[in-house]
Write a protein that holds these residues in place. Structure first.
Motif, PDB file in Angstrom:
ATOM      1  N   TYR A 219       0.834  -1.202   0.000  1.00 11.21           N
ATOM      2  CA  TYR A 219       0.000   0.000   0.000  1.00 11.21           C
ATOM      3  C   TYR A 219       0.869   1.253   0.000  1.00 11.21           C
ATOM      4  O   TYR A 219       0.549   2.246  -0.662  1.00 11.21           O
ATOM      5  CB  TYR A 219      -0.915  -0.036   1.218  1.00 11.21           C
ATOM      6  CG  TYR A 219      -2.092   0.888   1.159  1.00 11.21           C
ATOM      7  CD1 TYR A 219      -2.840   1.046  -0.010  1.00 11.21           C
ATOM      8  CD2 TYR A 219      -2.494   1.596   2.285  1.00 11.21           C
ATOM      9  CE1 TYR A 219      -3.935   1.889  -0.055  1.00 11.21           C
ATOM     10  CE2 TYR A 219      -3.588   2.449   2.249  1.00 11.21           C
ATOM     11  CZ  TYR A 219      -4.307   2.585   1.084  1.00 11.21           C
ATOM     12  OH  TYR A 219      -5.387   3.428   1.039  1.00 11.21           O
ATOM     13  N   ALA A 220       1.964   1.207   0.718  1.00 15.97           N
ATOM     14  CA  ALA A 220       2.885   2.351   0.738  1.00 15.97           C
ATOM     15  C   ALA A 220       3.534   2.546  -0.626  1.00 15.97           C
ATOM     16  O   ALA A 220       3.801   3.687  -1.036  1.00 15.97           O
ATOM     17  CB  ALA A 220       3.950   2.139   1.808  1.00 15.97           C
ATOM     18  N   GLU A 221       3.783   1.455  -1.342  1.00 19.15           N
ATOM     19  CA  GLU A 221       4.420   1.542  -2.654  1.00 19.15           C
ATOM     20  C   GLU A 221       3.599   2.354  -3.654  1.00 19.15           C
ATOM     21  O   GLU A 221       4.151   2.985  -4.547  1.00 19.15           O
ATOM     22  CB  GLU A 221       4.655   0.140  -3.224  1.00 19.15           C
ATOM     23  CG  GLU A 221       5.798  -0.614  -2.587  1.00 19.15           C
ATOM     24  CD  GLU A 221       6.016  -1.959  -3.248  1.00 19.15           C
ATOM     25  OE1 GLU A 221       7.042  -2.590  -2.979  1.00 19.15           O
ATOM     26  OE2 GLU A 221       5.140  -2.385  -4.055  1.00 19.15           O
ATOM     27  N   ILE A 222       2.273   2.321  -3.512  1.00 20.16           N
ATOM     28  CA  ILE A 222       1.433   3.019  -4.485  1.00 20.16           C
ATOM     29  C   ILE A 222       1.030   4.405  -3.985  1.00 20.16           C
ATOM     30  O   ILE A 222       0.105   5.019  -4.529  1.00 20.16           O
ATOM     31  CB  ILE A 222       0.191   2.184  -4.852  1.00 20.16           C
ATOM     32  CG1 ILE A 222      -0.690   1.923  -3.614  1.00 20.16           C
ATOM     33  CG2 ILE A 222       0.596   0.879  -5.503  1.00 20.16           C
ATOM     34  CD1 ILE A 222      -2.012   1.239  -3.956  1.00 20.16           C
ATOM     35  N   GLY A 223       1.724   4.883  -2.945  1.00 27.89           N
ATOM     36  CA  GLY A 223       1.536   6.277  -2.552  1.00 27.89           C
ATOM     37  C   GLY A 223       0.828   6.532  -1.245  1.00 27.89           C
ATOM     38  O   GLY A 223       0.414   7.666  -0.987  1.00 27.89           O
ATOM     39  N   TYR A 224       0.697   5.499  -0.383  1.00 24.95           N
ATOM     40  CA  TYR A 224       0.008   5.693   0.893  1.00 24.95           C
ATOM     41  C   TYR A 224       0.880   5.206   2.055  1.00 24.95           C
ATOM     42  O   TYR A 224       0.502   4.285   2.787  1.00 24.95           O
ATOM     43  CB  TYR A 224      -1.331   4.956   0.907  1.00 24.95           C
ATOM     44  CG  TYR A 224      -2.234   5.294  -0.254  1.00 24.95           C
ATOM     45  CD1 TYR A 224      -3.043   6.424  -0.227  1.00 24.95           C
ATOM     46  CD2 TYR A 224      -2.290   4.479  -1.387  1.00 24.95           C
ATOM     47  CE1 TYR A 224      -3.874   6.738  -1.286  1.00 24.95           C
ATOM     48  CE2 TYR A 224      -3.118   4.781  -2.453  1.00 24.95           C
ATOM     49  CZ  TYR A 224      -3.907   5.908  -2.400  1.00 24.95           C
ATOM     50  OH  TYR A 224      -4.724   6.210  -3.448  1.00 24.95           O
ATOM     51  N   PRO A 225       2.025   5.823   2.272  1.00 27.03           N
ATOM     52  CA  PRO A 225       2.934   5.315   3.314  1.00 27.03           C
ATOM     53  C   PRO A 225       2.414   5.500   4.730  1.00 27.03           C
ATOM     54  O   PRO A 225       2.825   4.778   5.630  1.00 27.03           O
ATOM     55  CB  PRO A 225       4.206   6.142   3.088  1.00 27.03           C
ATOM     56  CG  PRO A 225       3.732   7.401   2.430  1.00 27.03           C
ATOM     57  CD  PRO A 225       2.579   6.988   1.571  1.00 27.03           C
ATOM     58  N   GLU A 226       1.517   6.463   4.954  1.00 28.65           N
ATOM     59  CA  GLU A 226       1.029   6.746   6.304  1.00 28.65           C
ATOM     60  C   GLU A 226      -0.417   6.291   6.516  1.00 28.65           C
ATOM     61  O   GLU A 226      -0.985   6.555   7.571  1.00 28.65           O
ATOM     62  CB  GLU A 226       1.132   8.250   6.593  1.00 28.65           C
ATOM     63  CG  GLU A 226       2.523   8.833   6.421  1.00 28.65           C
ATOM     64  CD  GLU A 226       3.526   8.222   7.386  1.00 28.65           C
ATOM     65  OE1 GLU A 226       3.106   7.805   8.479  1.00 28.65           O
ATOM     66  OE2 GLU A 226       4.721   8.162   7.046  1.00 28.65           O
ATOM     67  N   SER A 227      -1.016   5.645   5.554  1.00 30.02           N
ATOM     68  CA  SER A 227      -2.437   5.279   5.638  1.00 30.02           C
ATOM     69  C   SER A 227      -2.609   3.809   5.963  1.00 30.02           C
ATOM     70  O   SER A 227      -1.786   2.974   5.578  1.00 30.02           O
ATOM     71  CB  SER A 227      -3.156   5.603   4.321  1.00 30.02           C
ATOM     72  OG  SER A 227      -3.057   6.984   4.020  1.00 30.02           O
ATOM     73  N   ASP A 228      -3.694   3.517   6.666  1.00 32.04           N
ATOM     74  CA  ASP A 228      -4.038   2.133   6.971  1.00 32.04           C
ATOM     75  C   ASP A 228      -4.884   1.576   5.836  1.00 32.04           C
ATOM     76  O   ASP A 228      -5.818   2.228   5.364  1.00 32.04           O
ATOM     77  CB  ASP A 228      -4.801   2.052   8.294  1.00 32.04           C
ATOM     78  CG  ASP A 228      -4.881   0.626   8.822  1.00 32.04           C
ATOM     79  OD1 ASP A 228      -5.326  -0.264   8.065  1.00 32.04           O
ATOM     80  OD2 ASP A 228      -4.498   0.398   9.979  1.00 32.04           O
ATOM     81  N   PHE A 229      -4.582   0.379   5.425  1.00 34.33           N
ATOM     82  CA  PHE A 229      -5.271  -0.236   4.294  1.00 34.33           C
ATOM     83  C   PHE A 229      -6.753  -0.469   4.580  1.00 34.33           C
ATOM     84  O   PHE A 229      -7.565  -0.530   3.653  1.00 34.33           O
ATOM     85  CB  PHE A 229      -4.583  -1.564   3.967  1.00 34.33           C
ATOM     86  CG  PHE A 229      -5.155  -2.268   2.779  1.00 34.33           C
ATOM     87  CD1 PHE A 229      -4.936  -1.795   1.508  1.00 34.33           C
ATOM     88  CD2 PHE A 229      -5.917  -3.411   2.945  1.00 34.33           C
ATOM     89  CE1 PHE A 229      -5.464  -2.449   0.404  1.00 34.33           C
ATOM     90  CE2 PHE A 229      -6.451  -4.067   1.856  1.00 34.33           C
ATOM     91  CZ  PHE A 229      -6.217  -3.590   0.582  1.00 34.33           C
ATOM     92  N   ASP A 230      -7.135  -0.609   5.846  1.00 34.22           N
ATOM     93  CA  ASP A 230      -8.516  -0.938   6.181  1.00 34.22           C
ATOM     94  C   ASP A 230      -9.508   0.118   5.701  1.00 34.22           C
ATOM     95  O   ASP A 230     -10.631  -0.206   5.318  1.00 34.22           O
ATOM     96  CB  ASP A 230      -8.667  -1.122   7.693  1.00 34.22           C
ATOM     97  CG  ASP A 230      -7.824  -2.271   8.219  1.00 34.22           C
ATOM     98  OD1 ASP A 230      -7.404  -3.107   7.400  1.00 34.22           O
ATOM     99  OD2 ASP A 230      -7.586  -2.335   9.436  1.00 34.22           O
ATOM    100  N   SER A 231      -9.132   1.395   5.736  1.00 34.38           N
ATOM    101  CA  SER A 231     -10.048   2.445   5.293  1.00 34.38           C
ATOM    102  C   SER A 231     -10.366   2.309   3.806  1.00 34.38           C
ATOM    103  O   SER A 231     -11.507   2.512   3.372  1.00 34.38           O
ATOM    104  CB  SER A 231      -9.455   3.820   5.585  1.00 34.38           C
ATOM    105  OG  SER A 231      -8.211   3.983   4.918  1.00 34.38           O
ATOM    106  N   THR A 232      -9.359   1.956   3.010  1.00 33.92           N
ATOM    107  CA  THR A 232      -9.585   1.730   1.583  1.00 33.92           C
ATOM    108  C   THR A 232     -10.509   0.540   1.369  1.00 33.92           C
ATOM    109  O   THR A 232     -11.374   0.544   0.490  1.00 33.92           O
ATOM    110  CB  THR A 232      -8.248   1.487   0.865  1.00 33.92           C
ATOM    111  OG1 THR A 232      -7.469   2.679   0.920  1.00 33.92           O
ATOM    112  CG2 THR A 232      -8.449   1.092  -0.587  1.00 33.92           C
TER     113      THR A 232
END
Length: 293
Positions: A213-226
């Motif tokens: 998930y960080a690789e595609i531009g979300y290094p600080e975000s939790d995957f669960d919200s997506t």
């Protein structure tokens, strides 16, 4: 009225490929979503409270005077022997279960064989899965579907047999309902997935999911919200009632109904699976959403 006829063209093949990508995305979405609620932290343990009771011991001596006006010398006081309290036994050391050592995860680049092996060991049917970068592909697909879009370059499962086809009735084109059946086996597999069997794999590979998930531009975000956003996008897909009219623009088929054609791309492609399969997918996702809440 003219005879009905079934047509296939480059447009049908293009529609077939796009529908397959959406189905793939939904399956991977459900696999992860179904196990997120097992991953949520449990409530805090109850705190143990101890009470200390202090006992005060009061010692006193009284002098009694006897006789009729004669003074009686009091008996000499005898110092009481000191009370020796027995020491309390030392508390036995608490025995705690040793914490399990963290499992060494593979590198993200080489994680797919390990993921498949672990899924298979927990009785998850892995035969439909087809991807050399399973975690990366799943994360990209779900990020796209959360935004209502689709991506063509990712493949997770094997394509179903048969082709998407249309019927011509009185000069108008409609989706051939028989083409919906080609997705039945894939949806059967999707709705049969058990959250209990998947939770271990989700917890185990969550660090790799976050890395992808960080690789595609979300290094600080939790995957669960997506994940939750993607579920909502799918659940908002309308379910057609009856034949669905389409138009052939020589590149791909488009919906004749403007309310359908204006939907997000992911929802439009999902509609090509047919009403029954849409309902089955949405029912499963509602169960997952209830578990998450």
């Amino acid at each position: 009225m003219s005879d009905d006829r079934v047509e296939t063209s480059p447009a049908t093949e293009e529609a077939s490929r796009k529908t397959t990508w959406v189905v793939v995305t939904l399956i991977v979405l459900a696999v992860i979503a179904a196990i997120v609620w097992w991953w949520l932290p449990a409530s805090d343990d109850k705190k143990q409270q101890t009470e200390t009771v202090e006992v005060d011991q009061q010692q006193s001596s009284e002098v009694e005077v006897e006789g009729y006006g004669e003074a009686v010398e009091p008996e000499p006081e005898i110092d009481p022997e000191p009370i020796t309290e027995e020491p309390e036994p030392a508390p036995e050391p608490e025995t705690t279960e040793p914490e399990p050592e963290p499992v060494a995860l593979p590198e993200l680049d080489s994680s797919t064989p390990t993921v498949l092996q672990n899924l298979d060991s927990t009785d998850v049917n892995i035969r439909p899965l087809k991807s050399s970068q399973l975690i990366r592909d799943a994360v990209v697909l779900m990020d796209n579907i959360s935004n209502g879009s689709i991506v063509r370059e990712r493949t997770i499962v094997q394509r179903p047999d048969g082709r998407f086809s249309v019927l011509e009735v009185d000069g108008e084109l409609y989706i051939d309902e028989s083409s919906y059946r080609r997705y039945d086996a894939l949806v059967d597999w999707f709705v049969s997935l058990q959250p209990e069997a998947l939770v271990e794999n989700y917890e185990l590979f969550k660090p790799l999911i976050q890395e992808a998930y960080a690789e595609i531009g979300y290094p600080e975000s939790d995957f669960d919200s997506t994940l939750l956003e993607a579920i909502e996008t799918v659940l908002e897909t309308p379910v057609p009632d009856g034949l669905v009219q389409v138009e052939d623009d020589s590149v791909m088929y488009t919906f004749a109904d403007d309310s359908y054609e204006s939907l997000p791309a992911a929802q439009k492609q999902l509609m090509r699976m047919g009403p029954e399969n849409i309902q089955r997918v949405k029912k499963k996702l509602r169960e997952i959403r209830r578990a998450l809440q």
